[in-house]
Enzyme design. Sequence first.
Site, PDB file in Angstrom:
ATOM      1  N   ARG A   1      -2.320   9.287   6.257  1.00  0.00           N
ATOM      2  CA  ARG A   1      -2.630   9.057   7.425  1.00  0.00           C
ATOM      3  C   ARG A   1      -2.726   7.500   6.644  1.00  0.00           C
ATOM      4  NH1 ARG A   1      -8.481   8.725  10.631  1.00  0.00           N
ATOM      5  NH2 ARG A   1      -8.146   7.558  11.931  1.00  0.00           N
TER       6      ARG A   1
ATOM      7  N   GLU B   1      -3.902   4.052  11.860  1.00  0.00           N
ATOM      8  CA  GLU B   1      -4.026   4.169  10.510  1.00  0.00           C
ATOM      9  C   GLU B   1      -4.619   3.174   9.585  1.00  0.00           C
ATOM     10  OE1 GLU B   1       0.372   6.098   8.911  1.00  0.00           O
ATOM     11  OE2 GLU B   1       0.368   5.063  10.088  1.00  0.00           O
TER      12      GLU B   1
ATOM     13  N   GLU C   1       3.585  16.787   9.621  1.00  0.00           N
ATOM     14  CA  GLU C   1       4.739  15.837   9.843  1.00  0.00           C
ATOM     15  C   GLU C   1       6.055  16.355   9.386  1.00  0.00           C
ATOM     16  OE1 GLU C   1       6.845  11.921   9.334  1.00  0.00           O
ATOM     17  OE2 GLU C   1       4.669  12.082   9.138  1.00  0.00           O
TER      18      GLU C   1
ATOM     19  N   GLN D   1       3.052  17.520  14.077  1.00  0.00           N
ATOM     20  CA  GLN D   1       3.346  16.629  14.302  1.00  0.00           C
ATOM     21  C   GLN D   1       4.808  16.294  14.496  1.00  0.00           C
ATOM     22  OE1 GLN D   1       0.266  15.027  11.147  1.00  0.00           O
ATOM     23  NE2 GLN D   1       1.075  13.735  11.925  1.00  0.00           N
TER      24      GLN D   1
ATOM     25  N   ARG E   1       6.593   1.763   1.891  1.00  0.00           N
ATOM     26  CA  ARG E   1       5.497   0.966   2.945  1.00  0.00           C
ATOM     27  C   ARG E   1       4.261   0.167   2.289  1.00  0.00           C
ATOM     28  NH1 ARG E   1       3.301   1.342   8.050  1.00  0.00           N
ATOM     29  NH2 ARG E   1       4.642   2.242   8.909  1.00  0.00           N
TER      30      ARG E   1
END
Length: 786
Positions: free
Chosen positions: A360, A733, A250, A215, A328
């Site tokens: 995700r 997401e 990622e 990714q 987050r």
Amino acid sequence: MNQQAEPFLKELRELDDFKQVHVSRPHESAHLHASGRATYTDDIPLVAGTLHAALGLSTKAHAKIVSMSFDAVRATPGVVAVFTADDIPGHNQCGPIIHDDPILAEGVVQFLGQPMFIVVATSHDIARLAARRATIEYEELPAVLTAQQARAAEQYVLPPMKLARGAAAAKIAHAAHREAGEMLLGGQEQFYLEGQISYAVPKDDEGMHVYCSTQHPSEMQHHVAHALGVASHNVLIECRRMGGGFGGKESQSALFACCAAVAAWKLLCPVKLRPDRDDDMMVTGKRHDFHYAYEVGYSDDGVIDGVSVDMTSRCGFSADLSGPVMTRAVCHFDNAYYFPDIAIEGYCGKTNTQSNTAFRGFGGPQGAFAIEYIIDNVARSLKLDPLDVRRKNLYGKTERNLTPYGQTVEDNVIHELLDELEATSGYRSRRAAVREFNAKNTVLKKGIAITPVKFGIAFNVTHFNQAGALVHIYTDGSVLVNHGGTEMGQGLNTKVAQVVAHELGISFSRVRVTATDTSKVANTSATAASTGSDLNGKAAQDAAGQLRQRLAAFAAMKYGAGEVSANDVRFADDCVVVGEVVVPFEEIIKNAYLARVQLWSDGFYATPKLYWDQKTLQGRPFFYYSYGAAVSEVVIDTLTGEMRVLRADALHDVGASLNPQLDIGQVEGGFIQGMGWLTTEELWWNPGGKLMTHAPSTYKIPTVNDTPPDFRVNLFKNRNAEDSIHRSKAVGEPPLLLPFSVFFAIRDAVAAVGDYEVNPPMNAPATAEEILKAVRAVRASRGAQS
């Protein structure tokens, strides 16, 4: 004006409805997926002389490496070479933020399954077999395996995070009602259909071309260059498509890219590294599991006066992306609710397990889950409908709209969205019917729940919110696009092609999107944080817009006779309209080429309005919010713990959708993946630190049989208040939070066992064992009360 042009011009004047966005189109590779002709990294034809690599993995969770003997490995027929950390020509590091993540273990192993060496052989099977023949001598060290153990030992990969507003402790202490508790939320295996894979092909003059399922091609370029000790321009990373990513590709594709590249560099021949599924699951990180401790104070009608939460995540042995994930989580604990007095603490526990990584939702689901659990408790304790309690605490439109991290919620549509879903799902009448069913049944119990979602869109590292693109127009009128995003099945390339086709007024079939390639668009961000279409769509639109302006100026000059300005030239239906002259698109292109008009352009986009102070956890980390809600109805068997989702209604806000059918597919997929996380996907390590759920035989993802037989997904009619790409919103997401409704419907069914008098002590995932344990706990509690 000719007669053929007149009806066309009349139609344009009256309708002007040409569009290639906001319409449903099949995924651009759907025909290739269905026919088996889609090329993934493992399908790339091998260059002559290609060898195959496998990784030798640690069998201890935490130990010093006393010695490693490879005599039996090298004696295996077909083995060409064995490489250790000492053979890496550059830096033995692949940590995305902090340099605490070695490519190959050096001196000490920090989790069971950590790569220690690379075996290169003439075939995949030989390399994998030989890797297990090494003789390793260890000196074992104490191992910390859980988030709770890490917290007790004060062992963290990063300093704690603390965010507070108001006086939560005082408000809780003086509230009419108070509760405290703790719960566990499990992690989740990535389980992409295509596993990790890299294929490294040496090029001349110290070049290295790595085909990688990733990714984040630019990060792979960076890590491979550092591992080889060369400049970034020596390394080319290419990714046409992935068979799923979800975040696991990622940062963690770096280890595989680096190992393949190092082996290819040392042997001067192509090397492919494709780990077996078991090895993939043993090596790579998962969604972070969380332990929560909370306190809440609330009024008689369910308004929360004060709330505090302590969150500890199991990060694994290295930092990886655990810091941004916890950030987050902290910024999503509020979910859709306003709390004037709140205290949040986040701890990133260091453990001797796989280094957990992006997945995700990236911490958002873990943060929001906690407040939904708390509100579920509050409602049941007060004997109120949880929907009513949720409504009382929602963010307001013009007041009660400031988040704890300092961002004003300016685009709130959750009230209207909930109103619509409540009505279309028949929630109130179905809730009454569920209670009527439960009153008549002792073994089977039904449950129903409705949960909202507010999810912030943007990377919470501001400089990642940028993208580039290239658009080429060839003399036959066909268009080639390259951008910095990666396609993992989500339809990014389809949406970008739609944007370019719309901008140039041409049919979708004229546009082709090529493989992501670091030699074409440099310094790209990961395709993550649900920003793929937002960023790359805007960058491609910018490039196509520049071409359109050049072509408009040329067309006005050539066909407008000085009477039509470039601003009045229109592009639609594969034609260019200049006043009353209609010219086919390909004719304009041919003439523009002859007139030496540049027929390619680069585009760039940087998301505006973002700023963030990680030290104070204050700022505007998100460009906008996506909203959604879901109602789920379940039935459980109180004798076995078996559960079925009977019906699910989801309503999700994607703004003005670029491609409604693709977006509905993403909502459906996100819902099922999140449902699996919360119900069946249980990760389990034995006391020695070995992941026992490391294969499809021991790790249960949802199948088609687990899909609700009545599954209703709709898109909420809305336009993004911010200037996103054609006023659409992200869809990757946010839908993963919708199946919170499944978990709390299960909890509602378990509560029915005790006549809704007890808050079931149920952790996630709500496996059959967990449900049965909760049922027994509720019965025991009711028995003690009576």
